[in-house]
Every structure is written in structure tokens, then in C-alpha cells.
Design a protein around this motif. Structure first.
Motif: not given
Ligand code: HSE
Length: 431
Positions: A105-107, A160-163, A196-198, A205-207
Motif C-alpha cells: 500500500n503506497k499511500e 506508473n504503468g497506466t500513464t 490517481n494515475d493520470v 507517493f512512490k517517489l
């Protein structure tokens, strides 16, 4: 004799299901290679259909977190619920009972690792979160173990894979942002609400987590400058391609003499940079260490089994180490007082502007840049005029973020120009 370890899984979504399958399918392998006999002793999820799908034995289906933590056979609690509601309460409860927690859970880690780690220390148990950042790519363990000899000056990546999927489809197939996003949603990469992704929150959060580990000091997410990909058009991508750039949503962390610089934004990088060839839903992290030089890790940043790979590796770490590994930095809610953060960083820029198609427009635009102390490297006019307006693409030399903000505001308030897109160039500008 093999060490017996009992695991509980909270949340049987994509990652929780993958974790269950991985633990069950690899039981004998871990027994043989690590001498640990790991069994799933409890599973908690409101949705019982998943339990049926995965053929989970009735006797390990728990009804509450209290039941899970009261189970003496449970040594490690895996949290794969996500978000900061029930997940936070459950993780807190497990740590208070002295159960080591492994989370994806990154957040939760980004916002509350200081609080949770304090509870873990007090109760002599571990808190591990490899899966919270870039899924199956083992960047946390790499930073903590394989690269610990180095001072890390830079970390840059596609988190981020989505973007990355959306930008790849726009670049390779000429799709619009909207069409590429719809395709990502249909394939299950992007959520129904992709904000959250775009908009770059996921990468942010990951950074925050990764740069805290890399730079050995707390980097709160509030210090990260963030911008998403929603304003990017095919025109911008094509323009960059002509100059030899790929467009990526980059998360960038730098530790310089001036301080720590952390940002997430769409970025043009040279086609020759290793990150430029990271396409589709793949993630990658590029790290510069003073001894090792450049290192890049590449792989699946999401998905059931890739993320489970990270979760289960943490479970194995906890199961096979008696020492508990906590943060290498003072894990507080805010940054340390003596650490400086650079907000006015330097970058070259691409700026796409609509201007009136009249004599002198170009001079006015270049005048604004010049007044703001920004040096132009190249200007090109795209296409022909529509509705009396023409599109200019301006490439600047490196300048400060504040000077650029000032120039953009002046252009937008001038009445003769309107800024459409601004993209950082993480390289020398090209004409
Ligand atoms: N939604 C994320 C991505 C995966 O698209 O990469 C989970 O962090």
C-alpha cells in the motif's frame, strides 16, 4: 528443521489473490530453498466470491481483524487492501499485536510510515513494503542492500504503468489521450476513475517513499512538485519525436549541493536515454550511485503475480531474518529541519502556444521570454492558421521554474497568446 511461518492475507483483490496463489504454489520450493514452511493461516475479505474462486479452505476464512491477530499461528500479516481507511486500522492493529506486516500500500506507507514504523519498533516486529513501489521491480531491496555502499545523487523513473501505456499508444499509434486512456481502461490497466494515475499522485507517493530511502532522509510527498499527463496532445509527442525526444511521465529525485529536488511531470528525454525505450505498461527506475555509476531496473510495476512477487519476497525476508530492518532515516511526519528542498529547479522547456496570426506576434512572445530572462533555443510554427490563430512551439535553454512560471503567466495575460502545453526537457535542448 524447517521454520514454521503462518501468514494472514487481508484483502483478496488483484494483489492479495496473487499473493495467495504464489504462497501456495511455491510452498515446497521455499521449504527446499529457504528451509521455511510457510502456510496461509488466515484470509480476510468482505467479498466471499474470491474465496470460492481461489478454493480457500473454510477453516482459514477469518471474520474480523481481531480474529486474525488473535490467531497464534499467524506470524506475518500481509495487507493488500489499499487506501488509508480499513487498511490503516488493520495494519495498526496487527503491529500492536506484534505481528510483522508486509504491505503493497503506497499511500499508507507514503503518508503514515512514520507512525506505523514507531508502532512496529515498540512491538519488536517488522514493517516491509517492497510491493508499494513499482510492483514487481525490487527497487527497495536494491536500494537498502545491493546499493547501500553508494551515495545516491539521482533517481529517475517511470513509476506508473497506466500513464506509460497511454503515452506509448499516443506515440506509437497516433491515438488521442482520450482514446488511449479508454483502451487502458478496457484492458484493466487504468481504473474507472484514473485520477490517481493520470494526475501523477501514484508516482508522487512512490517517489516520496523511494527518495526517502535513496537519500536517507524523509522526503514528504508535500515537497514534490506534481503534474499529470491530461494536457498532453499527439502534436506535442510528434514535435518531440522530430527532435529525438520520447515523452514520459517521469518521477525525478535529485540530491544536490543545493538540496533535494523532487518532481513528477511529463518530460521529454533523449531517445538515447535507457528510460526512453521503456514502453507500454512497463516501469523502470534509473539510479546514479557515486561508486556504481548508472543502474537501471526494469519490469512490471503492477499486476497480480508481479506485485505478489514483491509481497512474497518480503514475507520470505521476514521469515528468514531474525534482525528487523527499519528505515535508514529519521522517519518523522515532516522533513528534518536541516534538510533543504529545492523548489525553484532548473530545466529546459518545450512550450506550445496559440498566438494571433499577425505580424509581430513572434516578436511579442520572444519579448516576454527575454524580459523574464529566458533564452530561446528554437521556435517552430506548426501547421497553418485556424480562426486567425497559429501554433508556435518554443524550446528554451535551461531556466528556473519560477522564471518560466512568470513568463507563462505573462503570455496568458497578454491577450495575444495562450499557452497550451508545457513540457520539461530532462536533457540539453535541441533545435
Ligand atoms: N496504478 C498503478 C500503475 C499500479 O498504473 O502503475 C499500482 O501502483
Amino acid at each position: 528443521m524447517a521454520k514454521k511461518i503462518g501468514v494472514a492475507i487481508l484483502g483478496l483483490g488483484v494483489v492479495g489473490s496473487g499473493t495467495y496463489k504464489t504462497l501456495v504454489d511455491h510452498h515446497d520450493f521455499y521449504l527446499k530453498t529457504q528451509q521455511v514452511d510457510i502456510t496461509v493461516e488466515a484470509v480476510l475479505d468482505k467479498d466471499l466470491t474470491k474465496m470460492k474462486e481461489l478454493e480457500i479452505p473454510q477453516d482459514i476464512i477469518a471474520k474480523s481483524i481481531e480474529e486474525v491477530v488473535a490467531n497464534p499461528n499467524v506470524d506475518i500479516v500481509v495487507e493488500t487492501i489499499g487506501g488509508i481507511g480499513a487498511a490503516k486500522d488493520f495494519v495498526t492493529t496487527a503491529l500492536r499485536e506484534g505481528k510483522t506486516v508486509v504491505t503493497s500500500n503506497k499511500e499508507l506507507i507514503c503518508k503514515f510510515s512514520h507512525e506505523l514504523e514507531r508502532i512496529a519498533k515498540r512491538n519488536h516486529c517488522g514493517l516491509y513494503y517492497e510491493a508499494s513501489c513499482v510492483g514487481g521491480v525490487p527497487i527497495i531491496r536494491t536500494l537498502l542492500d545491493g546499493l547501500q555502499a553508494n551515495t545516491i545523487s539521482e533517481m529517475m523513473g517511470i513509476f506508473n504503468g497506466t500513464t506509460n501505456y497511454v503515452l506509448t499508444k499516443m506515440a506509437q499509434e497516433g491515438k488521442s489521450y482520450e482514446a488511449a486512456l479508454k483502451e487502458a481502461q478496457a484492458l484493466g490497466f487504468a481504473e474507472a476513475d484514473p485520477t490517481n494515475d493520470v494526475e501523477g499522485f501514484d508516482s508522487m507517493f512512490k517517489l516520496s517513499i523511494l527518495s526517502s530511502i535513496a537519500f536517507h532522509t524523509k522526503v514528504p510527498y508535500t515537497k514534490i512538485s506534481r503534474e499529470g499527463i491530461t494536457k498532453i496532445t499527439e502534436t506535442d509527442i510528434l514535435f518531440g519525436e522530430k527532435l529525438g525526444y520520447a515523452l514520459k511521465l517521469l518521477a525525478i529525485g535529485k540530491n544536490t549541493d543545493k538540496g533535494i529536488e523532487v518532481r513528477v511531470h511529463p518530460t521529454f528525454i533523449s531517445n538515447t536515454h535507457p528510460l526512453a525505450s521503456v514502453n507500454n505498461s512497463f516501469n523502470a527506475v534509473f539510479v546514479k550511485g557515486d561508486a556504481v555509476g548508472d543502474v537501471m531496473l526494469y519490469g512490471h510495476g503492477a499486476g497480480s503475480l508481479p506485485t505478489a512477487s514483491a509481497v512474497v519476497s518480503d514475507v520470505l525476508f521476514a521469515a528468514t531474518h531474525t534482525d528487523i530492518k527499519y528505515s535508514t532515516f529519521k522517519n518523522t511526519s515532516t522533513a528534518e529541519n536541516n534538510v533543504k528542498f529545492v523548489s525553484d529547479f532548473t530545466s529546459a522547456y518545450y512550450v506550445r502556444i496559440f498566438v494571433e496570426d499577425v505580424t509581430g506576434s513572434l516578436a511579442k512572445i520572444s519579448g516576454v521570454f527575454s524580459k523574464c530572462g529566458i533564452s530561446i533555443c528554437a521556435v517552430s510554427q506548426n501547421g497553418t492558421a485556424t480562426d486567425g490563430k497559429i501554433e508556435l512551439a518554443v524550446i528554451t535553454y535551461k531556466t528556473s521554474e519560477n522564471a518560466m512560471k512568470n513568463a507563462l503567466a505573462k503570455i496568458n495575460n497578454s491577450g495575444f497568446g495562450s499557452v497550451q502545453t508545457v513540457i520539461h526537457i530532462e536533457d540539453e535542448p535541441k533545435a
